[in-house]
Design an enzyme around this catalytic site. Structure first.
Site, PDB file in Angstrom:
ATOM      1  N   SER A 124      -3.547  -2.511  -1.119  1.00  0.00           N
ATOM      2  CA  SER A 124      -2.668  -2.022  -2.180  1.00  0.00           C
ATOM      3  C   SER A 124      -3.453  -1.176  -3.161  1.00  0.00           C
ATOM      4  O   SER A 124      -4.655  -1.404  -3.375  1.00  0.00           O
ATOM      5  CB  SER A 124      -2.086  -3.234  -2.902  1.00  0.00           C
ATOM      6  N   TYR A 148      -2.942 -11.855  -7.459  1.00  0.00           N
ATOM      7  CA  TYR A 148      -2.505 -11.083  -6.297  1.00  0.00           C
ATOM      8  C   TYR A 148      -3.512  -9.967  -5.988  1.00  0.00           C
ATOM      9  O   TYR A 148      -3.956  -9.796  -4.850  1.00  0.00           O
ATOM     10  CB  TYR A 148      -1.108 -10.476  -6.548  1.00  0.00           C
ATOM     11  N   LYS A 152      -6.206  -9.131  -2.619  1.00  0.00           N
ATOM     12  CA  LYS A 152      -6.370  -7.888  -1.840  1.00  0.00           C
ATOM     13  C   LYS A 152      -7.834  -7.431  -1.869  1.00  0.00           C
ATOM     14  O   LYS A 152      -8.392  -7.025  -0.848  1.00  0.00           O
ATOM     15  CB  LYS A 152      -5.447  -6.782  -2.375  1.00  0.00           C
TER      16      LYS A 152
HETATM   17  N1  LIG Z   1       5.988  -3.791  -1.159  1.00  0.00           N
HETATM   18  C1  LIG Z   1       5.006  -3.327  -1.908  1.00  0.00           C
HETATM   19  O1  LIG Z   1       5.248  -2.734  -2.960  1.00  0.00           O
HETATM   20  C2  LIG Z   1       3.570  -3.500  -1.479  1.00  0.00           C
HETATM   21  C3  LIG Z   1       2.574  -2.699  -2.078  1.00  0.00           C
HETATM   22  C4  LIG Z   1       1.244  -2.874  -1.682  1.00  0.00           C
HETATM   23  C5  LIG Z   1       0.921  -3.808  -0.721  1.00  0.00           C
HETATM   24  N2  LIG Z   1       1.900  -4.580  -0.162  1.00  0.00           N
HETATM   25  C6  LIG Z   1       1.525  -5.570   0.841  1.00  0.00           C
HETATM   26  O2  LIG Z   1       2.165  -5.276   2.064  1.00  0.00           O
HETATM   27  C7  LIG Z   1       2.479  -6.474   2.765  1.00  0.00           C
HETATM   28  C8  LIG Z   1       3.941  -6.492   3.120  1.00  0.00           C
HETATM   29  O3  LIG Z   1       4.705  -6.333   1.943  1.00  0.00           O
HETATM   30  P1  LIG Z   1       6.295  -6.355   1.953  1.00  0.00           P
HETATM   31  O4  LIG Z   1       6.732  -5.570   0.780  1.00  0.00           O
HETATM   32  O5  LIG Z   1       6.806  -6.018   3.294  1.00  0.00           O
HETATM   33  O6  LIG Z   1       6.525  -7.897   1.635  1.00  0.00           O
HETATM   34  P2  LIG Z   1       7.613  -8.904   2.239  1.00  0.00           P
HETATM   35  O7  LIG Z   1       7.554 -10.131   1.409  1.00  0.00           O
HETATM   36  O8  LIG Z   1       8.927  -8.215   2.392  1.00  0.00           O
HETATM   37  O9  LIG Z   1       7.032  -9.183   3.692  1.00  0.00           O
HETATM   38  C9  LIG Z   1       6.019 -10.124   3.930  1.00  0.00           C
HETATM   39  C10 LIG Z   1       6.473 -10.974   5.100  1.00  0.00           C
HETATM   40  O10 LIG Z   1       5.437 -11.915   5.387  1.00  0.00           O
HETATM   41  C11 LIG Z   1       6.036 -13.191   5.599  1.00  0.00           C
HETATM   42  N3  LIG Z   1       5.001 -14.180   5.285  1.00  0.00           N
HETATM   43  C12 LIG Z   1       4.386 -14.434   4.109  1.00  0.00           C
HETATM   44  N4  LIG Z   1       3.446 -15.367   4.265  1.00  0.00           N
HETATM   45  C13 LIG Z   1       3.454 -15.726   5.580  1.00  0.00           C
HETATM   46  C14 LIG Z   1       2.708 -16.637   6.362  1.00  0.00           C
HETATM   47  N5  LIG Z   1       1.758 -17.406   5.838  1.00  0.00           N
HETATM   48  N6  LIG Z   1       2.999 -16.749   7.682  1.00  0.00           N
HETATM   49  C15 LIG Z   1       3.969 -15.997   8.248  1.00  0.00           C
HETATM   50  N7  LIG Z   1       4.709 -15.099   7.549  1.00  0.00           N
HETATM   51  C16 LIG Z   1       4.447 -14.975   6.233  1.00  0.00           C
HETATM   52  C17 LIG Z   1       7.251 -13.225   4.685  1.00  0.00           C
HETATM   53  O11 LIG Z   1       8.236 -14.143   5.129  1.00  0.00           O
HETATM   54  C18 LIG Z   1       7.747 -11.786   4.790  1.00  0.00           C
HETATM   55  O12 LIG Z   1       8.657 -11.617   5.849  1.00  0.00           O
HETATM   56  C19 LIG Z   1       2.046  -7.622   1.857  1.00  0.00           C
HETATM   57  O13 LIG Z   1       0.775  -8.062   2.259  1.00  0.00           O
HETATM   58  C20 LIG Z   1       1.980  -6.974   0.495  1.00  0.00           C
HETATM   59  O14 LIG Z   1       1.063  -7.618  -0.355  1.00  0.00           O
HETATM   60  C21 LIG Z   1       3.205  -4.435  -0.505  1.00  0.00           C
END
Ligand SMILES: NC(=O)c1ccc[n+]([C@@H]2O[C@H](COP(=O)([O-])OP(=O)(O)OC[C@H]3O[C@@H](n4cnc5c(N)ncnc54)[C@H](O)[C@@H]3O)[C@@H](O)[C@H]2O)c1
Length: 337
Positions: A124, A148, A152
């Site tokens: 991120s 958080y 990362k």
């Molecule tokens: N959306 C954003 O703005 C953003 C920005 C930067 C980084 N990220 C990173 O990208 C990744 C995905 O983000 P997103 O927005 O799709 O989030 P999201 O919450 O929609 O998707 C994450 C998925 O992981 C699953 N999950 C969480 N912990 C788990 C575990 N221990 N075992 C199995 N499944 C698990 C959740 O059920 C969910 O379906 C994350 O790591 C997040 O930190 C997201």
């Protein structure tokens, strides 16, 4: 051979799975539905005509992951699974460190056991911390201001150390800026539980009548209109970045780091006004105090991703607003029936 997608039922994961399936890749999803809904699997099938293989498991569960690697022939992994809410991470730091660090460590352990050494990791822009000039460039130092963000920074460090210890690994760290929008079918999109943490789902929930108004946190920043400036990127462009990163992992060893952003800054008010113009919906907003921990301006230098992977964003802010609204208006309650 299949690509294992952890967190593949989530917002970014589901859009990436669609892009992979459309390219004819075999995909295996592992997700525990902590922050997603089974319905997304049906929607992915509706869009692509293919149902990805699915395991409802926790990625921190080593025995469950070993079982998946025994059942499937995995060639590479995209690791999305994790908790992602900055504010919640301050309230529940131990849960965040446990889930985000342990899922990454256990995954790498199991990948090592099975000789799978290609990994794309969801990092991120938060790893740039608070103290840099824009645009953010990959070689800047990293830091964090909340649990958080630290997860990362730490996962990046763990994965860099893994590739130093064994030069057979190909690890791509993708630093996302602000993903918004939805698939143009309107079938999949962001489905936050409770009150959204991010601006765009908040705007769309105000537009659909679920929330009363958008709170704008501060209009006295040193930006053109005083409100915070961020780098918004269409979720489908972001998903395509993962396909490029996988291709890169197939041809290059070591750790590679890429910003995935548009390289353009957009203010909170610009986003609200563009949304209103494109969707013809009213989005009332109230200007409030600054929120602690927010920086004035954040946008990417995305030239490395272009030079190395020929990836850049293609969709506009208008596309992001239109596609968000299509998803929100067709699914006012998200995936819930
Ligand atoms: N959306 C954003 O703005 C953003 C920005 C930067 C980084 N990220 C990173 O990208 C990744 C995905 O983000 P997103 O927005 O799709 O989030 P999201 O919450 O929609 O998707 C994450 C998925 O992981 C699953 N999950 C969480 N912990 C788990 C575990 N221990 N075992 C199995 N499944 C698990 C959740 O059920 C969910 O379906 C994350 O790591 C997040 O930190 C997201």
């Amino acid at each position: 051979m299949s690509v294992l997608v952890t967190g593949g039922a989530g917002y970014i994961g589901s859009h990436t799975v669609v892009e992979l399936l459309n390219l004819g890749k075999n995909v295996v999803i592992v997700d525990n539905f902590y922050n997603s809904d089974k319905e997304v699997l049906k929607r992915i099938e509706q869009i692509t005509g293919k149902r990805p293989k699915f395991y409802q498991e926790d990625v921190t569960d080593k025995a469950a992951l070993i079982n998946i690697f025994e059942q499937e022939t995995i060639e590479a992994v995209i690791h999305f699974a994790g908790y992602k809410a900055v504010g919640e991470s301050v309230q529940k730091p131990v849960e965040y460190y446990h889930n985000n660090l342990m899922s990454t460590i256990v995954l790498v352990e199991v990948m090592k056991m099975f000789g799978v050494k290609k990994l794309v990791f969801s990092s991120s822009a938060t790893v740039y911390g608070m103290h840099h000039e824009v645009p953010f460039v990959e070689n800047m130092s990293t830091s964090a201001t909340n649990p958080y963000g630290y997860t990362k920074v730490m996962c990046e460090q763990i994965l860099k150390d893994v590739s130093v210890s064994d030069n057979e690994w190909s690890i791509v760290l993708l630093r996302y800026f602000n993903p918004i929008g939805a698939h143009e079918s309107g079938l999949i999109g962001e489905d936050p539980s409770g009150i959204p943490n991010n601006l765009m789902p908040y705007i769309s929930q105000v537009a659909v009548g679920k929330l009363e108004h958008v709170n704008v946190f501060g209009n006295d920043y040193d930006t053109p209109d005083g409100t915070g400036v961020r780098d918004y990127i269409h979720i489908v462009d972001l998903a395509k970045g993962h396909v490029k990163a996988l291709e890169k992992a197939n041809t290059t060893k070591g750790t590679l780091i890429y910003n995935l952003g548009s390289g353009q800054g957009t203010s909170v008010l610009e986003l609200i006004h563009t949304f209103m113009k494109v969707t013809k919906q009213d989005v009332p907003y109230i200007i409030g105090e600054r929120r602690s921990g927010d920086i004035a301006t954040c946008y990417a230098d995305a030239t490395r991703a272009w030079n190395d992977m020929q990836w850049k964003t293609e969709k506009t802010l208008e596309d992001m607003c239109r596609d968000t609204w299509r998803w929100q208006s067709q699914n006012p309650k998200g995936y819930a029936k």
